[in-house]
Scaffold this motif. Sequence first.
Motif, PDB file in Angstrom:
ATOM      1  N   ALA A 185       0.834  -1.203   0.000  1.00  0.00           N
ATOM      2  CA  ALA A 185       0.000   0.000   0.000  1.00  0.00           C
ATOM      3  C   ALA A 185       0.871   1.256   0.000  1.00  0.00           C
ATOM      4  CB  ALA A 185      -0.924   0.013   1.214  1.00  0.00           C
TER       5      ALA A 185
ATOM      6  N   ARG B 294       0.860   3.960  -3.049  1.00  0.00           N
ATOM      7  CA  ARG B 294       0.456   5.334  -2.699  1.00  0.00           C
ATOM      8  C   ARG B 294       1.595   6.328  -2.930  1.00  0.00           C
ATOM      9  NH1 ARG B 294      -4.916   6.568  -1.870  1.00  0.00           N
ATOM     10  NH2 ARG B 294      -5.864   4.770  -0.935  1.00  0.00           N
ATOM     11  N   LYS B 295       2.802   5.947  -2.537  1.00  0.00           N
ATOM     12  CA  LYS B 295       3.958   6.845  -2.660  1.00  0.00           C
ATOM     13  C   LYS B 295       4.198   7.228  -4.121  1.00  0.00           C
ATOM     14  CE  LYS B 295       7.712   8.706  -0.852  1.00  0.00           C
ATOM     15  NZ  LYS B 295       7.645   9.877  -0.048  1.00  0.00           N
TER      16      LYS B 295
ATOM     17  N   SER C 199      -3.742   4.444  -6.499  1.00  0.00           N
ATOM     18  CA  SER C 199      -4.971   4.487  -5.709  1.00  0.00           C
ATOM     19  C   SER C 199      -5.220   3.133  -5.054  1.00  0.00           C
ATOM     20  CB  SER C 199      -6.147   4.827  -6.637  1.00  0.00           C
ATOM     21  OG  SER C 199      -6.366   3.751  -7.529  1.00  0.00           O
ATOM     22  N   ARG C 200      -6.364   3.038  -4.408  1.00  0.00           N
ATOM     23  CA  ARG C 200      -6.780   1.777  -3.801  1.00  0.00           C
ATOM     24  C   ARG C 200      -6.906   0.688  -4.868  1.00  0.00           C
ATOM     25  NH1 ARG C 200     -11.226   2.056   0.535  1.00  0.00           N
ATOM     26  NH2 ARG C 200      -9.370   2.493   1.725  1.00  0.00           N
TER      27      ARG C 200
ATOM     28  N   SER D 222       2.200   3.713 -10.704  1.00  0.00           N
ATOM     29  CA  SER D 222       1.588   2.879  -9.677  1.00  0.00           C
ATOM     30  C   SER D 222       2.186   1.472  -9.714  1.00  0.00           C
ATOM     31  CB  SER D 222       0.078   2.822  -9.888  1.00  0.00           C
ATOM     32  OG  SER D 222      -0.532   2.006  -8.925  1.00  0.00           O
TER      33      SER D 222
END
Length: 159
Positions: A71, A75-76, A80-81, A129
Amino acid sequence: MEIFAWILILLFFVIGFVGLVYPIIPAVLFIFGGFLIYGLFFSFSELPWWFWAIQVLFVALLFSADALANAFGVRKFGGSRAGFWGSTLGLILGPFIIPIVGIIIGPFVGAIAAELLVNRSSFKQSFRSGVGSVVGFVTSVFTKGIIQTVMVILFFLVV
């Protein structure tokens, strides 16, 4: 019988370390299983209460380390989720679809696909991502390897 017990204990430890890079294997449970095998074959009384308390804390930490590192990595890098869940799915399926390299390619492709499909993100953002998921995975493997090594060293120091 003593030799058999030690072979079994060491085999569990080895499987635990293999589980670092092959996430379908519950690595920390095999390390902990080695401790239990020792107790069953020899004596649980040789392993003091504080040893078990520390090991249980390490087990809890290791169970959460995968999800947290993944996660954080996604995120870094702006994911997204959906990217997180895509990379998690890729981490599980990747090694089965593409043995050996699927452990890296799976989360990468999973995060990209999820970002593209769910969020309609640009390819550039989706790619970031995916990179984040790989960074999170590698960080997790390194961290878990250190913790599992500490667990095993502590075992041998106590025994």
